[in-house]
Design a protein around this motif. Structure first.
Motif, PDB file in Angstrom:
ATOM      1  N   VAL A  53      -9.819  -5.054 -37.972  1.00 24.28           N
ATOM      2  CA  VAL A  53     -10.237  -6.433 -38.347  1.00 24.28           C
ATOM      3  C   VAL A  53     -11.207  -7.130 -37.407  1.00 24.28           C
ATOM      4  N   ASN A  54     -10.699  -7.010 -36.342  1.00 27.30           N
ATOM      5  CA  ASN A  54     -11.629  -7.736 -34.996  1.00 27.30           C
ATOM      6  C   ASN A  54     -13.029  -7.039 -34.731  1.00 27.30           C
ATOM      7  N   HIS A  55     -12.924  -5.510 -34.910  1.00 30.77           N
ATOM      8  CA  HIS A  55     -14.240  -4.741 -34.869  1.00 30.77           C
ATOM      9  C   HIS A  55     -15.226  -5.400 -36.110  1.00 30.77           C
ATOM     10  N   ALA A  56     -14.476  -5.313 -37.146  1.00 29.75           N
ATOM     11  CA  ALA A  56     -15.391  -5.828 -38.223  1.00 29.75           C
ATOM     12  C   ALA A  56     -16.125  -7.130 -37.990  1.00 29.75           C
ATOM     13  N   THR A  57     -15.594  -7.960 -37.681  1.00 27.59           N
ATOM     14  CA  THR A  57     -16.027  -9.363 -37.260  1.00 27.59           C
ATOM     15  C   THR A  57     -17.068  -9.342 -36.223  1.00 27.59           C
ATOM     16  N   ALA A  58     -16.875  -8.503 -35.151  1.00 23.68           N
ATOM     17  CA  ALA A  58     -17.861  -8.372 -34.143  1.00 23.68           C
ATOM     18  C   ALA A  58     -19.127  -7.737 -34.485  1.00 23.68           C
ATOM     19  N   GLN A  59     -19.057  -7.062 -35.429  1.00 20.77           N
ATOM     20  CA  GLN A  59     -20.365  -6.256 -35.845  1.00 20.77           C
ATOM     21  C   GLN A  59     -21.441  -7.335 -36.536  1.00 20.77           C
ATOM     22  N   ALA A  60     -21.147  -8.435 -36.915  1.00 26.30           N
ATOM     23  CA  ALA A  60     -22.194  -9.447 -37.381  1.00 26.30           C
ATOM     24  C   ALA A  60     -21.792 -10.836 -37.024  1.00 26.30           C
ATOM     25  N   PRO A  61     -22.239 -11.028 -35.656  1.00 21.50           N
ATOM     26  CA  PRO A  61     -22.246 -12.562 -35.164  1.00 21.50           C
ATOM     27  C   PRO A  61     -22.898 -13.605 -36.299  1.00 21.50           C
ATOM     28  N   HIS A  62     -22.018 -14.566 -36.376  1.00 22.20           N
ATOM     29  CA  HIS A  62     -22.706 -15.448 -37.409  1.00 22.20           C
ATOM     30  C   HIS A  62     -22.540 -16.977 -36.857  1.00 22.20           C
ATOM     31  N   TRP A  63     -23.233 -17.790 -37.483  1.00 20.73           N
ATOM     32  CA  TRP A  63     -22.719 -19.441 -37.073  1.00 20.73           C
ATOM     33  C   TRP A  63     -23.406 -20.197 -38.485  1.00 20.73           C
ATOM     34  N   SER A  64     -22.730 -21.417 -38.126  1.00 18.25           N
ATOM     35  CA  SER A  64     -22.831 -22.475 -39.056  1.00 18.25           C
ATOM     36  C   SER A  64     -24.377 -23.077 -39.156  1.00 18.25           C
ATOM     37  N   ARG A  65     -24.900 -23.220 -40.447  1.00 20.37           N
ATOM     38  CA  ARG A  65     -26.134 -24.243 -40.227  1.00 20.37           C
ATOM     39  C   ARG A  65     -25.910 -25.321 -41.096  1.00 20.37           C
ATOM     40  N   LEU A  66     -26.335 -26.453 -40.547  1.00 23.78           N
ATOM     41  CA  LEU A  66     -26.053 -27.651 -41.189  1.00 23.78           C
ATOM     42  C   LEU A  66     -27.243 -28.120 -42.120  1.00 23.78           C
ATOM     43  N   ASP A  67     -26.797 -28.588 -43.518  1.00 26.10           N
ATOM     44  CA  ASP A  67     -27.804 -29.134 -44.303  1.00 26.10           C
ATOM     45  C   ASP A  67     -27.385 -30.736 -44.358  1.00 26.10           C
ATOM     46  N   TRP A  68     -28.262 -31.575 -44.185  1.00 25.55           N
ATOM     47  CA  TRP A  68     -28.201 -32.994 -44.481  1.00 25.55           C
ATOM     48  C   TRP A  68     -29.497 -33.610 -44.906  1.00 25.55           C
ATOM     49  N   HIS A  69     -29.605 -33.993 -46.014  1.00 25.72           N
ATOM     50  CA  HIS A  69     -30.802 -34.646 -46.722  1.00 25.72           C
ATOM     51  C   HIS A  69     -30.360 -36.166 -47.286  1.00 25.72           C
ATOM     52  N   ASP A  70     -31.401 -36.758 -47.257  1.00 21.76           N
ATOM     53  CA  ASP A  70     -31.156 -38.156 -47.847  1.00 21.76           C
ATOM     54  C   ASP A  70     -30.574 -38.184 -49.170  1.00 21.76           C
ATOM     55  N   GLY A  71     -29.464 -39.101 -49.154  1.00 20.22           N
ATOM     56  CA  GLY A  71     -28.942 -39.062 -50.542  1.00 20.22           C
ATOM     57  C   GLY A  71     -27.721 -38.046 -50.914  1.00 20.22           C
ATOM     58  N   VAL A  72     -27.859 -37.001 -50.044  1.00 19.48           N
ATOM     59  CA  VAL A  72     -26.738 -36.020 -50.142  1.00 19.48           C
ATOM     60  C   VAL A  72     -25.866 -36.020 -48.969  1.00 19.48           C
ATOM     61  N   GLU A  73     -24.479 -35.611 -49.430  1.00 25.41           N
ATOM     62  CA  GLU A  73     -23.417 -35.473 -48.467  1.00 25.41           C
ATOM     63  C   GLU A  73     -23.827 -34.176 -47.440  1.00 25.41           C
ATOM     64  N   PRO A  74     -23.643 -34.620 -46.383  1.00 33.50           N
ATOM     65  CA  PRO A  74     -23.867 -33.222 -45.392  1.00 33.50           C
ATOM     66  C   PRO A  74     -23.008 -32.019 -45.736  1.00 33.50           C
ATOM     67  N   SER A  75     -23.379 -30.899 -45.535  1.00 31.47           N
ATOM     68  CA  SER A  75     -22.804 -29.669 -45.793  1.00 31.47           C
ATOM     69  C   SER A  75     -23.162 -28.603 -44.874  1.00 31.47           C
TER      70      SER A  75
END
Length: 215
Positions: free
Chosen positions: A114-136
């Protein structure tokens, strides 16, 4: 090119990690693996809940272009990861169902996969925040889609086993079943209504059989 078939795996509306465990399923003819062939791998990926790090459009595009060899190689990695996740699920739920047993017996090996699988694809969160729309936010990765698939599923498995939700994970104890589910309601005992019916029928049969022996 793989065909556009439907997955044979039961889809019960469970979290991704649990739906993934349930690609091993059973019926009266025996235990089945819904990730055996290239077509089956493609069918389950099309039908599965969204995989973090794999946008729907990206996954659809990859599936449309993937060769049989691509899907077979992805299937090998998915099956090893799935068997590891099921081994950890068995440990969490004290599951001793013989038909449901994972071929991976060692918990430390399962954790390592399981740990090896996650290590093969580093990932990150991307913030979306536009006027009039809740941040996601969404999860992104720069890795190949085939690698991101197993990494995203492994990440969800880690989240399941390290969150409070792990205490609600259950092995379905209906006769012959090999599935898992999240107990979201205090009265829920089985993975599905069909399993509940089988379990009640089995209990009814056993009561009558015991009664016949006393006469």
């Amino acid at each position: 090119m793989p065909t556009d078939t439907a997955t044979r795996a039961p889809l019960l509306g469970e979290p991704l990690a649990v739906e993934f465990m349930n690609t091993i399923w059973a019926d009266r003819s025996g235990v089945h693996d819904a990730l055996t062939t290239a077509d089956e791998v493609a069918a389950w990926l099309r039908a599965s809940p969204q995989i973090p790090g794999c946008a729907d459009g990206e996954l659809r595009h990859w599936l449309a272009a993937a060769s049989t060899r691509d899907l077979e190689e992805t299937g090998e990695r998915l099956r090893e990861l799935r068997d590891s996740v099921r081994r950890l699920a068995a440990a969490q739920t004290s599951d001793r169902r013989e038909r449901a047993a994972s071929p991976i017996a060692d918990i430390l090996r399962a954790v390592s996969i399981v740990n090896h699988a996650t290590a093969q694809a580093p990932h990150w969160s991307r913030l979306d925040w536009h006027d009039g729309v809740e941040p996601s936010h969404d999860i992104q990765t720069g890795s190949k889609t085939s690698t991101a698939i197993t990494a995203g599923i492994a990440e969800q498995a880690i989240h399941l086993f390290t969150s409070e939700q792990r205490h609600d994970l259950r092995a379905c104890m209906a006769p012959g079943c090999v599935l898992y589910f999240i107990k979201q309601h205090p009265r829920r005992e089985w993975c599905s209504a069909a399993c509940g019916n089988r379990a009640r029928a089995a209990r009814h049969y056993q009561r009558h059989k015991a009664g016949d022996r006393t006469h």
